[in-house]
Enzyme design. Sequence first.
Site, PDB file in Angstrom:
ATOM      1  N   ASP A  78       0.808  -1.211   0.000  1.00  0.00           N
ATOM      2  CA  ASP A  78       0.000   0.000   0.000  1.00  0.00           C
ATOM      3  C   ASP A  78       0.844   1.265   0.000  1.00  0.00           C
ATOM      4  O   ASP A  78       0.454   2.278  -0.583  1.00  0.00           O
ATOM      5  CB  ASP A  78      -0.935   0.006   1.215  1.00  0.00           C
ATOM      6  CG  ASP A  78      -2.142  -0.897   1.015  1.00  0.00           C
ATOM      7  OD1 ASP A  78      -2.134  -1.674   0.040  1.00  0.00           O
ATOM      8  OD2 ASP A  78      -3.076  -0.837   1.820  1.00  0.00           O
ATOM      9  N   LYS A 121      -3.884  -6.314   2.854  1.00  0.00           N
ATOM     10  CA  LYS A 121      -5.008  -7.113   2.335  1.00  0.00           C
ATOM     11  C   LYS A 121      -4.732  -8.603   2.353  1.00  0.00           C
ATOM     12  O   LYS A 121      -5.656  -9.409   2.184  1.00  0.00           O
ATOM     13  CB  LYS A 121      -5.356  -6.689   0.897  1.00  0.00           C
ATOM     14  CG  LYS A 121      -5.499  -5.198   0.704  1.00  0.00           C
ATOM     15  CD  LYS A 121      -6.383  -4.569   1.755  1.00  0.00           C
ATOM     16  CE  LYS A 121      -6.140  -3.092   1.896  1.00  0.00           C
ATOM     17  NZ  LYS A 121      -4.788  -2.707   2.283  1.00  0.00           N
ATOM     18  N   GLU A 514      -6.705   4.575   0.038  1.00  0.00           N
ATOM     19  CA  GLU A 514      -6.325   5.073   1.355  1.00  0.00           C
ATOM     20  C   GLU A 514      -5.922   6.540   1.252  1.00  0.00           C
ATOM     21  O   GLU A 514      -5.261   6.946   0.309  1.00  0.00           O
ATOM     22  CB  GLU A 514      -5.172   4.250   1.923  1.00  0.00           C
ATOM     23  CG  GLU A 514      -5.586   2.841   2.293  1.00  0.00           C
ATOM     24  CD  GLU A 514      -4.478   2.095   3.024  1.00  0.00           C
ATOM     25  OE1 GLU A 514      -3.323   2.550   2.981  1.00  0.00           O
ATOM     26  OE2 GLU A 514      -4.779   1.060   3.622  1.00  0.00           O
ATOM     27  N   SER A 540      -5.129   4.740   5.631  1.00  0.00           N
ATOM     28  CA  SER A 540      -4.051   3.846   6.022  1.00  0.00           C
ATOM     29  C   SER A 540      -4.108   3.639   7.524  1.00  0.00           C
ATOM     30  O   SER A 540      -4.554   4.510   8.278  1.00  0.00           O
ATOM     31  CB  SER A 540      -2.703   4.462   5.646  1.00  0.00           C
ATOM     32  OG  SER A 540      -1.648   3.854   6.356  1.00  0.00           O
TER      33      SER A 540
END
Length: 625
Positions: A78, A121, A514, A540
């Site tokens: 991410d 995830k 995010e 986040s």
Amino acid sequence: MRSDIVKQGDARAGHRSLLRACGLAEDDFNKPFIAVVNSYIDIIPGHVHLDKVGEYVKQCVRAAGAVPFVFNTIGIDDGIAMGHDGMKFSLPSREIIADSVEAMVMAHKFDGMICIPNCDKIVPGMLMAAMRCNIPTIFASGGPMEAGRDKDGRALNLIDAFTAAASRQQGKISAEQLAHIEQSCCPTCGSCAGMFTANSMNCLCEALGMALPGNGTLIATSSVRKRLYETAARRIVAMVHDLEAGTSATSATTRATSATTRATSATTLGMLPRDIVTEQAVDNAMILDMAMGGSSNTVLHILAIAYEAGLNYSMSRINDLSGRTPNICKVAPSCAYHVENVHNSGGIHTIMGEIRRGKPGLLNDGVPTVTGKTLGGNIDDYDLRGDKTLPEADAMYAVTASGKRNIIGMSVEPTVTKTADLALTFDPFDCIRTCDTAYSQTGGLSILYGNLAPDGAVVKTAGVLPQMLKHTGPAVVFESEPEAYDGIVNGKVKPGDVVIVRYEGPKGGPGMQEMLAPTTAIKGVKLDDSVALITDGRFSGGTAGASIGHVSPEAAAGGPIALLQDGDIIEIDILGGTLNVRLTDTQLAERRKSFVAPPPRFTTGYLGKYTALATSADTGAVLKW
């Protein structure tokens, strides 16, 4: 055994021939087949060392008397996907992971699986698959990253780099200062060092009953993690054999396909994911989340996991737990402590121990776990402040960071074997507080409702400054995350404003980007004490501040957030649990008459499919068709 369908009988000669080509010997066909569901990926720090972890787990499964088969999932970092359209793939990758693990396990008829996730995830995706497959499963993560250090010894983490980047753009720090932070904040392999989404989910696995004690807090670089993997291998093989012995009472087919059938005999209870992940166990996970102020993304993922487990679990239930759970632990980004500090203070089971002592009856400590003991039994063994703590638990909590750059997992030997011998520079009773000395008597996450979020919104209360718990201000509306970031760093947002970022929900984004870049930008330009941010996207786990996400219904579904205009007065009352715009129902209805949803941003490829199938954040953003 379940795997007999691919390895026993004359009709399976072809199957066995293929398995021999994979290296199986004659006596392997009478042993359990264990999937080692790994997620080794070179571009994610939390996963860069998992090739060696997977190989070690494979050896441990062999030593425990079963046949291991390793396969890997995909994974998206991410942090690297942040700030550009790559982030649109992050949440959708959760469904790919769940689908791919389910496909592998169901196609090859494995008897059990050890899941080795670490970041974002991957953890929930594997948990969702475990609920679908419903075979014996243990989670054994890669472990958290050590915190970095600046020249003065101050602890650093990834969020410091994002915040420093915004500060540099404002001319508040030098290029040299930015470079130093960039080069220091992520020193080792492992999931980022704060209580961000990855570490939150790995910790929740302990409370959920799907992982062994220490899973979420024992640092990735420590050789002591080998003991966790060894125990996981022995337990998964024992669970498979126990299940085989108990199937005469309960049909394995029924257990694997029915969400409502639950085993009740002493010989089978707790061996399957759906026996473990009950409403009571999910409550335990969310109580822990509230107690430690975990990532707001955990709400999204827990709802999705519960859905796959066949449970009717709602945000209102989470909100009720928040009202009864004290926030006794804060970790970066909410304060200066990091996961390694939580570990030395006694880890997740000490947090739960304090909740059990201070709020008797709140935790459901009689539920089963993968250890073979109840959650209460695990707390007895691993609560560092209890009177029954195992010596090996104390030794595990004595593991400290090496303080050196290192991307090799399981490589650092412990320097002490008792927590009493640690030379700590912080107070463990401040890192993990008692219920009497809690930061607040309500949880670190809250659900807000109002005419701006009829179906709810989520805020990480533990990360909100006191003066921002109640805030009223004019809306500054942005139609995307990049637009919001540019507006913040270029001075469009003023003290007292409420930043609105919309069309970033599951369908609208798509994928719920995010908002780390905008929130760290707000902090970087020194507006975090006077500006709130509201979005139908998400944040986040590294986000702190008055950041309210998961607004449902989302803008793309015609939610009230789509009707906002610049200057509308937004009223936020986090302690009161409300989120409203100062408009009457009549005014909102009038605006709705002229509302036209923009066309989907993607109509082809995976994101096109995801846009068509994704549901609201208040239902976990699961796919339905």
